[in-house]
Design a protein around this motif. Structure first.
Motif, mmCIF file in Angstrom:
data_model
loop_
_atom_site.group_PDB
_atom_site.id
_atom_site.type_symbol
_atom_site.label_atom_id
_atom_site.label_comp_id
_atom_site.label_asym_id
_atom_site.label_seq_id
_atom_site.Cartn_x
_atom_site.Cartn_y
_atom_site.Cartn_z
ATOM 1 N N ARG A 25 0.808 -1.174 -0.120
ATOM 2 C CA ARG A 25 0.182 -0.034 0.043
ATOM 3 C C ARG A 25 1.080 1.622 0.014
ATOM 4 N NH1 ARG A 25 -5.415 0.073 2.107
ATOM 5 N NH2 ARG A 25 -6.468 -1.372 0.817
ATOM 6 N N TYR B 288 0.288 5.609 -0.026
ATOM 7 C CA TYR B 288 -0.610 6.830 0.174
ATOM 8 C C TYR B 288 0.148 7.974 -0.114
ATOM 9 C CZ TYR B 288 -2.723 3.322 3.216
ATOM 10 O OH TYR B 288 -3.217 1.929 3.817
ATOM 11 N N TYR C 59 -0.662 12.142 0.943
ATOM 12 C CA TYR C 59 -1.153 13.043 1.826
ATOM 13 C C TYR C 59 -0.536 14.499 1.491
ATOM 14 C CZ TYR C 59 -2.779 9.298 4.719
ATOM 15 O OH TYR C 59 -3.207 8.076 5.359
ATOM 16 N N PRO D 216 -2.552 15.672 8.192
ATOM 17 C CA PRO D 216 -2.592 15.111 6.823
ATOM 18 C C PRO D 216 -3.765 15.160 6.058
ATOM 19 C CG PRO D 216 -0.889 14.021 8.207
ATOM 20 C CD PRO D 216 -1.811 14.756 9.194
ATOM 21 N N PHE E 233 -5.820 13.259 3.011
ATOM 22 C CA PHE E 233 -5.608 12.419 1.885
ATOM 23 C C PHE E 233 -5.906 12.949 0.698
ATOM 24 C CE2 PHE E 233 -6.465 8.138 0.224
ATOM 25 C CZ PHE E 233 -7.258 8.352 -0.897
ATOM 26 N N TYR F 299 -4.469 6.653 -2.793
ATOM 27 C CA TYR F 299 -3.800 5.624 -2.542
ATOM 28 C C TYR F 299 -3.798 4.362 -3.514
ATOM 29 C CZ TYR F 299 -7.776 2.923 -0.167
ATOM 30 O OH TYR F 299 -8.999 2.612 -0.248
ATOM 31 N N TYR G 234 -5.448 -4.645 9.639
ATOM 32 C CA TYR G 234 -5.003 -3.363 10.135
ATOM 33 C C TYR G 234 -3.794 -3.067 9.589
ATOM 34 C CZ TYR G 234 -2.925 -6.090 14.031
ATOM 35 O OH TYR G 234 -2.184 -6.954 14.689
ATOM 36 N N ASN G 235 -3.327 -2.053 9.598
ATOM 37 C CA ASN G 235 -1.960 -1.855 9.334
ATOM 38 C C ASN G 235 -1.318 -0.620 9.613
ATOM 39 O OD1 ASN G 235 -3.413 -0.222 7.557
ATOM 40 N ND2 ASN G 235 -1.963 -0.541 5.811
ATOM 41 N N GLU G 236 -0.174 -0.370 10.108
ATOM 42 C CA GLU G 236 0.474 1.032 10.557
ATOM 43 C C GLU G 236 0.946 1.411 9.268
ATOM 44 O OE1 GLU G 236 3.180 -1.503 13.252
ATOM 45 O OE2 GLU G 236 4.220 0.533 12.589
ATOM 46 N N GLN G 237 0.866 2.852 8.849
ATOM 47 C CA GLN G 237 1.429 3.504 8.073
ATOM 48 C C GLN G 237 2.701 4.340 8.425
ATOM 49 O OE1 GLN G 237 -1.376 6.071 5.946
ATOM 50 N NE2 GLN G 237 -3.076 4.507 6.215
ATOM 51 N N TYR H 110 -14.523 2.283 11.755
ATOM 52 C CA TYR H 110 -13.861 0.813 11.745
ATOM 53 C C TYR H 110 -12.811 0.760 12.431
ATOM 54 C CZ TYR H 110 -12.355 -3.307 9.659
ATOM 55 O OH TYR H 110 -11.898 -4.861 9.238
ATOM 56 N N TYR I 270 -1.181 9.062 15.871
ATOM 57 C CA TYR I 270 0.295 9.330 15.219
ATOM 58 C C TYR I 270 0.813 10.620 16.213
ATOM 59 C CZ TYR I 270 -0.156 6.122 11.131
ATOM 60 O OH TYR I 270 -0.203 5.045 10.516
ATOM 61 N N PHE J 42 3.771 6.282 13.848
ATOM 62 C CA PHE J 42 2.910 5.643 14.422
ATOM 63 C C PHE J 42 2.852 5.282 15.706
ATOM 64 C CE2 PHE J 42 -0.221 2.164 14.291
ATOM 65 C CZ PHE J 42 0.415 1.000 15.201
ATOM 66 N N ILE K 146 -3.095 1.614 16.746
ATOM 67 C CA ILE K 146 -4.490 1.369 16.053
ATOM 68 C C ILE K 146 -5.279 0.506 16.814
ATOM 69 C CG2 ILE K 146 -5.413 0.097 14.167
ATOM 70 C CD1 ILE K 146 -2.747 0.098 12.427
ATOM 71 N N LEU L 202 -9.116 -1.168 16.642
ATOM 72 C CA LEU L 202 -10.099 -1.640 15.761
ATOM 73 C C LEU L 202 -11.219 -1.755 16.448
ATOM 74 C CD1 LEU L 202 -8.066 -4.364 13.998
ATOM 75 C CD2 LEU L 202 -8.814 -2.178 13.099
ATOM 76 N N GLU M 45 -9.710 -5.245 18.945
ATOM 77 C CA GLU M 45 -7.986 -5.482 18.805
ATOM 78 C C GLU M 45 -7.464 -4.086 18.815
ATOM 79 O OE1 GLU M 45 -9.362 -8.283 15.376
ATOM 80 O OE2 GLU M 45 -7.341 -8.560 15.843
ATOM 81 N N LYS N 268 -3.331 -2.679 18.467
ATOM 82 C CA LYS N 268 -1.768 -2.726 18.190
ATOM 83 C C LYS N 268 -0.951 -1.471 18.203
ATOM 84 C CE LYS N 268 1.555 -3.848 14.359
ATOM 85 N NZ LYS N 268 1.796 -3.871 12.754
ATOM 86 N N PHE O 241 -2.072 13.356 16.322
ATOM 87 C CA PHE O 241 -3.067 13.276 15.364
ATOM 88 C C PHE O 241 -3.868 11.942 15.566
ATOM 89 C CE2 PHE O 241 -2.356 17.034 13.125
ATOM 90 C CZ PHE O 241 -0.871 17.234 13.032
ATOM 91 N N GLY P 126 -13.122 0.618 6.668
ATOM 92 C CA GLY P 126 -12.241 -0.512 6.687
ATOM 93 C C GLY P 126 -11.345 -0.607 5.665
ATOM 94 N N GLU Q 283 -8.534 1.575 5.348
ATOM 95 C CA GLU Q 283 -7.111 2.049 5.560
ATOM 96 C C GLU Q 283 -7.121 3.403 4.963
ATOM 97 O OE1 GLU Q 283 -6.503 -1.445 7.798
ATOM 98 O OE2 GLU Q 283 -5.754 0.716 8.136
ATOM 99 N N LYS Q 284 -8.069 4.104 4.458
ATOM 100 C CA LYS Q 284 -8.173 5.452 3.952
ATOM 101 C C LYS Q 284 -8.444 6.168 5.287
ATOM 102 C CE LYS Q 284 -10.809 8.573 1.750
ATOM 103 N NZ LYS Q 284 -12.143 9.139 0.976
ATOM 104 N N LEU Q 285 -7.457 7.146 5.786
ATOM 105 C CA LEU Q 285 -7.412 8.068 6.924
ATOM 106 C C LEU Q 285 -7.910 9.301 6.763
ATOM 107 C CD1 LEU Q 285 -4.382 6.281 8.973
ATOM 108 C CD2 LEU Q 285 -6.810 5.492 9.108
ATOM 109 N N PHE R 3 -7.492 12.532 8.974
ATOM 110 C CA PHE R 3 -6.905 12.876 10.359
ATOM 111 C C PHE R 3 -7.592 14.200 10.789
ATOM 112 C CE2 PHE R 3 -3.179 10.311 10.612
ATOM 113 C CZ PHE R 3 -3.022 9.983 9.276
#
Lengths: 120, 110
Positions: free
Chosen positions: A31, A33, A35, A43, A45, A48, A106-109, B29, B34, B44, B47, B49, B53, B55, B87, B94, B96-98, B100
């Protein structure tokens, strides 16, 4: 250094000129992105990619903005006919999309250092 | 819709605690946190969820109230290195388009 890199770090241009920025993500990340960040704001968007496919482009983004990720690795962001309002920090981030049991993911950017654009 | 963060700014003495809040007008979601230091890229932290969950880094704790569409970041025994702008980024679909928030500027003084 295996982090996200961006080039150039700073760009000063005259109004009406075209500019192109490059982002090299972390190598295994699928992925990517883009910003935009202005002073005192979070930031915003822009667009992406999942591998080479562009998934979404912000509706707020002018047609003067275009991005590519031709081989699913590095990406470029081009701004045509720049305007003073385009002055900002352009951030690139990458991530590896994980899938977990039960369907959640989930993922960390990981963000790059950014390209600061100044349009005179 | 951009999430709303509160407070906008806070000043703490080293060792004090802080809570930073993030509220959304839409069902979420996930929520991402950050920290950004002046002139640097966002880094980071966490997160959260829906479903519970999480992380993140061990020294950072946060909560996510799905019903209220709110998240809070808890900073305990603050250190000088905690200074920066925090932030929250919200993910509605869901994908992953954030989006902020406007940020919370945290200043830690000795």
């Amino acid at each position: 250094d295996t982090g996200v890199s961006q080039d150039p770090r700073h760009k000063i241009t005259k109004r009406g000129q075209n500019v192109t920025f490059r982002c090299d993500p972390i190598s295994e990340h699928n992925r990517l992105y883009w910003y935009r960040q202005t002073l005192g704001q979070g930031p915003e968007f822009l667009t992406y990619f999942q591998n080479e496919a562009q998934l979404e482009k912000s509706r707020l983004l002018s047609d003067r903005f275009s991005a590519e990720r031709p081989k699913g690795s590095f990406s470029t962001l081009e701004i045509q006919r720049t305007e003073q309002g385009d002055s900002a920090m352009y951030l690139c981030a990458s991530s590896f999309l994980l899938g977990l049991a039960g369907g959640s993911s989930y993922n960390e950017q990981f963000f790059g250092p950014g390209t600061r654009l100044t349009v005179l | 819709q951009q999430p709303v963060q509160s407070p906008q700014a806070v000043i703490l003495r080293e060792g004090e605690d802080a809570v930073i809040n993030c509220s959304s007008s839409k069902a979420l979601y996930s929520v991402h946190w950050y920290r950004q230091k002046h002139g640097e890229a966002p880094v980071f932290l966490m997160i959260l969820l829906k479903g519970g969950e999480q992380k993140g880094h061990e020294k950072i704790s946060a909560s996510f109230n799905e019903k209220k569409q709110q998240s809070s970041l808890y900073l305990t025994a603050s250190q000088l290195s905690y200074s920066g702008t925090y932030f929250c980024g919200t993910d509605i679909f869901g994908n992953e388009k954030l989006t902020f928030g406007t940020g919370t500027r945290l200043t830690i003084i000795p």
